[in-house]
Scaffold this motif. Structure first.
Motif, PDB file in Angstrom:
ATOM      1  N   GLU A  70      49.129  77.527  14.858  1.00 53.70           N
ATOM      2  CA  GLU A  70      50.477  77.879  14.425  1.00 53.70           C
ATOM      3  C   GLU A  70      51.403  76.698  14.679  1.00 53.70           C
ATOM      4  OE1 GLU A  70      51.962  81.661  15.784  1.00 53.70           O
ATOM      5  OE2 GLU A  70      49.941  82.285  16.303  1.00 53.70           O
ATOM      6  N   GLY A  71      52.435  76.593  13.855  1.00 60.09           N
ATOM      7  CA  GLY A  71      53.408  75.527  14.057  1.00 60.09           C
ATOM      8  C   GLY A  71      52.824  74.165  13.752  1.00 60.09           C
ATOM      9  N   PRO A  72      53.561  73.131  14.077  1.00 59.43           N
ATOM     10  CA  PRO A  72      53.083  71.775  13.774  1.00 59.43           C
ATOM     11  C   PRO A  72      51.908  71.355  14.661  1.00 59.43           C
ATOM     12  CG  PRO A  72      55.174  71.697  14.933  1.00 59.43           C
ATOM     13  CD  PRO A  72      54.886  73.135  14.667  1.00 59.43           C
ATOM     14  N   TYR A  90      48.204  74.337  18.303  1.00 55.36           N
ATOM     15  CA  TYR A  90      48.814  75.375  19.129  1.00 55.36           C
ATOM     16  C   TYR A  90      48.453  76.749  18.586  1.00 55.36           C
ATOM     17  CZ  TYR A  90      51.420  71.540  21.110  1.00 55.36           C
ATOM     18  OH  TYR A  90      51.741  70.364  21.735  1.00 55.36           O
ATOM     19  N   SER A  91      48.123  77.667  19.493  1.00 59.96           N
ATOM     20  CA  SER A  91      47.775  79.030  19.089  1.00 59.96           C
ATOM     21  C   SER A  91      48.177  79.998  20.195  1.00 59.96           C
ATOM     22  CB  SER A  91      46.279  79.144  18.784  1.00 59.96           C
ATOM     23  OG  SER A  91      45.532  78.867  19.938  1.00 59.96           O
ATOM     24  N   ARG A  92      48.010  81.279  19.906  1.00 54.65           N
ATOM     25  CA  ARG A  92      48.344  82.327  20.884  1.00 54.65           C
ATOM     26  C   ARG A  92      47.070  82.799  21.572  1.00 54.65           C
ATOM     27  NH1 ARG A  92      52.832  85.903  17.713  1.00 54.65           N
ATOM     28  NH2 ARG A  92      53.342  84.269  16.225  1.00 54.65           N
ATOM     29  N   SER A  93      47.142  82.986  22.861  1.00 55.53           N
ATOM     30  CA  SER A  93      45.990  83.520  23.594  1.00 55.53           C
ATOM     31  C   SER A  93      45.897  85.034  23.427  1.00 55.53           C
ATOM     32  CB  SER A  93      46.081  83.157  25.074  1.00 55.53           C
ATOM     33  OG  SER A  93      47.248  83.720  25.645  1.00 55.53           O
ATOM     34  N   ASP A  94      46.994  85.661  22.973  1.00 59.44           N
ATOM     35  CA  ASP A  94      47.036  87.099  22.759  1.00 59.44           C
ATOM     36  C   ASP A  94      47.926  87.365  21.554  1.00 59.44           C
ATOM     37  OD1 ASP A  94      47.391  89.887  22.856  1.00 59.44           O
ATOM     38  OD2 ASP A  94      47.316  89.905  25.045  1.00 59.44           O
ATOM     39  N   VAL A  96      49.860  89.707  20.791  1.00 55.21           N
ATOM     40  CA  VAL A  96      51.152  90.342  21.026  1.00 55.21           C
ATOM     41  C   VAL A  96      52.215  89.359  21.524  1.00 55.21           C
ATOM     42  CG1 VAL A  96      50.112  92.599  21.474  1.00 55.21           C
ATOM     43  CG2 VAL A  96      50.560  91.042  23.377  1.00 55.21           C
ATOM     44  N   LEU A  97      51.834  88.127  21.825  1.00 50.53           N
ATOM     45  CA  LEU A  97      52.807  87.143  22.293  1.00 50.53           C
ATOM     46  C   LEU A  97      53.742  86.731  21.154  1.00 50.53           C
ATOM     47  CD1 LEU A  97      50.488  84.865  24.451  1.00 50.53           C
ATOM     48  CD2 LEU A  97      52.172  86.518  25.269  1.00 50.53           C
ATOM     49  N   ALA A  98      54.983  86.428  21.518  1.00 46.78           N
ATOM     50  CA  ALA A  98      55.982  86.055  20.521  1.00 46.78           C
ATOM     51  C   ALA A  98      55.770  84.646  19.980  1.00 46.78           C
ATOM     52  CB  ALA A  98      57.379  86.166  21.126  1.00 46.78           C
ATOM     53  N   ALA A  99      55.181  83.763  20.769  1.00 42.16           N
ATOM     54  CA  ALA A  99      55.029  82.362  20.354  1.00 42.16           C
ATOM     55  C   ALA A  99      53.697  81.809  20.869  1.00 42.16           C
ATOM     56  CB  ALA A  99      56.182  81.532  20.905  1.00 42.16           C
ATOM     57  N   PRO A 100      53.232  80.720  20.264  1.00 44.08           N
ATOM     58  CA  PRO A 100      51.991  80.088  20.757  1.00 44.08           C
ATOM     59  C   PRO A 100      52.130  79.669  22.222  1.00 44.08           C
ATOM     60  CG  PRO A 100      52.642  79.169  18.646  1.00 44.08           C
ATOM     61  CD  PRO A 100      53.775  80.029  19.098  1.00 44.08           C
ATOM     62  N   ASP A 101      51.095  79.912  22.999  1.00 45.07           N
ATOM     63  CA  ASP A 101      51.127  79.566  24.424  1.00 45.07           C
ATOM     64  C   ASP A 101      49.944  78.712  24.860  1.00 45.07           C
ATOM     65  OD1 ASP A 101      49.187  81.547  24.137  1.00 45.07           O
ATOM     66  OD2 ASP A 101      49.513  82.321  26.153  1.00 45.07           O
ATOM     67  N   THR A 102      49.105  78.332  23.897  1.00 49.20           N
ATOM     68  CA  THR A 102      47.893  77.571  24.214  1.00 49.20           C
ATOM     69  C   THR A 102      47.801  76.339  23.322  1.00 49.20           C
ATOM     70  OG1 THR A 102      46.752  79.607  24.802  1.00 49.20           O
ATOM     71  CG2 THR A 102      45.369  77.692  24.359  1.00 49.20           C
ATOM     72  N   CYS A 149      52.551  67.486  12.284  1.00 40.23           N
ATOM     73  CA  CYS A 149      52.048  67.858  10.970  1.00 40.23           C
ATOM     74  C   CYS A 149      52.347  69.324  10.698  1.00 40.23           C
ATOM     75  CB  CYS A 149      50.541  67.620  10.931  1.00 40.23           C
ATOM     76  SG  CYS A 149      49.759  68.315   9.482  1.00 40.23           S
ATOM     77  N   THR A 150      52.982  69.579   9.557  1.00 38.93           N
ATOM     78  CA  THR A 150      53.259  70.958   9.158  1.00 38.93           C
ATOM     79  C   THR A 150      52.572  71.311   7.848  1.00 38.93           C
ATOM     80  OG1 THR A 150      55.278  70.214   8.066  1.00 38.93           O
ATOM     81  CG2 THR A 150      55.487  71.008  10.348  1.00 38.93           C
TER      82      THR A 150
END
Length: 182
Positions: A70-72, A90-94, A96-102, A149-150
C-alpha cells in the motif's frame, strides 16, 4: 618334463604384456572420460536447477509482497525506523488497521536476495530470510519514477550468477499492484 608341460610354464612374453597394458590404458581412459563428462553434466544441471529455483522463490514471495503493498514504494531508499533496502514495500499486518504498519524490505547482499519485515512504529525487525542465492543483480523499477513510487506496475530485474560453466541467467518480473490505479 614333457614338451607340453614346458609350454605351460614359460609365462607371458613381452609382446603379450605390452598388448595387455595398452588395452588397459585404452579402457581406463574411456572410463575416466565418461566419469569426467558425467560429473560436468551433473554440475551444470545442478547450477541450472539452482538458477531456476532462485527465480521461482523470488517470483513467489515478491509477487505477493508487491500485490499487497500500500502507498508509495521506496527503491534504493530508507525507512526512518527500519533502515535502508533496495526495495521497501509497506503493508498492514492486520486488515483492521487504519494504515500500513509493516515495511517489507528486499536487499541484494553478498550474492543473496534477503527479505525482512519491520514494524514501522517500533523499528522491530524480523529474522532476515534468504530468498535466493548466487544472484548478481537485483534491479527494481517503477514506471518512470524511481522513489517514492506510486505507479500501479512494478518491474524487478534479476540476474543469476554464472557458475560451473553455465552462463548467467537474467529474468524480470512485472507485477501490477492491487488497488493502485496511477
Amino acid at each position: 618334463m614333457s614338451a607340453r608341460a614346458r609350454g605351460r610354464d614359460r609365462g607371458t612374453t613381452l609382446v603379450e604384456l605390452i598388448i595387455a597394458v595398452t588395452l588397459l590404458g585404452i579402457v581406463s581412459g574411456a572410463i575416466a572420460g565418461a566419469l569426467y563428462f558425467g560429473i560436468q553434466t551433473t554440475n551444470k544441471s545442478g547450477t541450472r536447477l539452482d538458477q531456476s529455483m532462485s527465480e521461482m522463490a523470488v517470483t513467489r514471495y515478491l509477487t505477493g509482497d508487491i500485490m499487497s503493498a500500500e502507498g508509495p514504494l521506496r527503491i534504493n531508499g530508507a525507512d526512518s525506523r527500519c533502515g535502508a533496502a533496495t526495495l521497501i514495500l509497506y503493508s498492514r499486518s492486520d486488515a483492521v488497521l487504519a494504515a500500513p504498519d509493516t515495511a517489507v524490505m528486499w536487499t541484494l547482499s553478498g550474492g543473496e536476495i534477503l527479505r525482512q519485515t519491520c514494524t514501522t512504529a517500533t523499528g522491530a525487525k524480523s529474522t532476515v530470510r534468504t530468498v535466493a542465492r548466487e544472484i548478481s543483480a537485483f534491479d527494481p523499477t517503477c514506471g518512470t519514477a524511481t522513489s517514492p513510487c506510486t505507479a500501479a506496475s512494478v518491474s524487478v530485474g534479476f540476474t543469476a550468477a554464472a557458475a560451473n560453466g553455465v552462463p548467467s541467467e537474467s529474468w524480470s518480473l512485472t507485477v501490477t499492484r492491487r488497488g493502485v490505479t496511477s
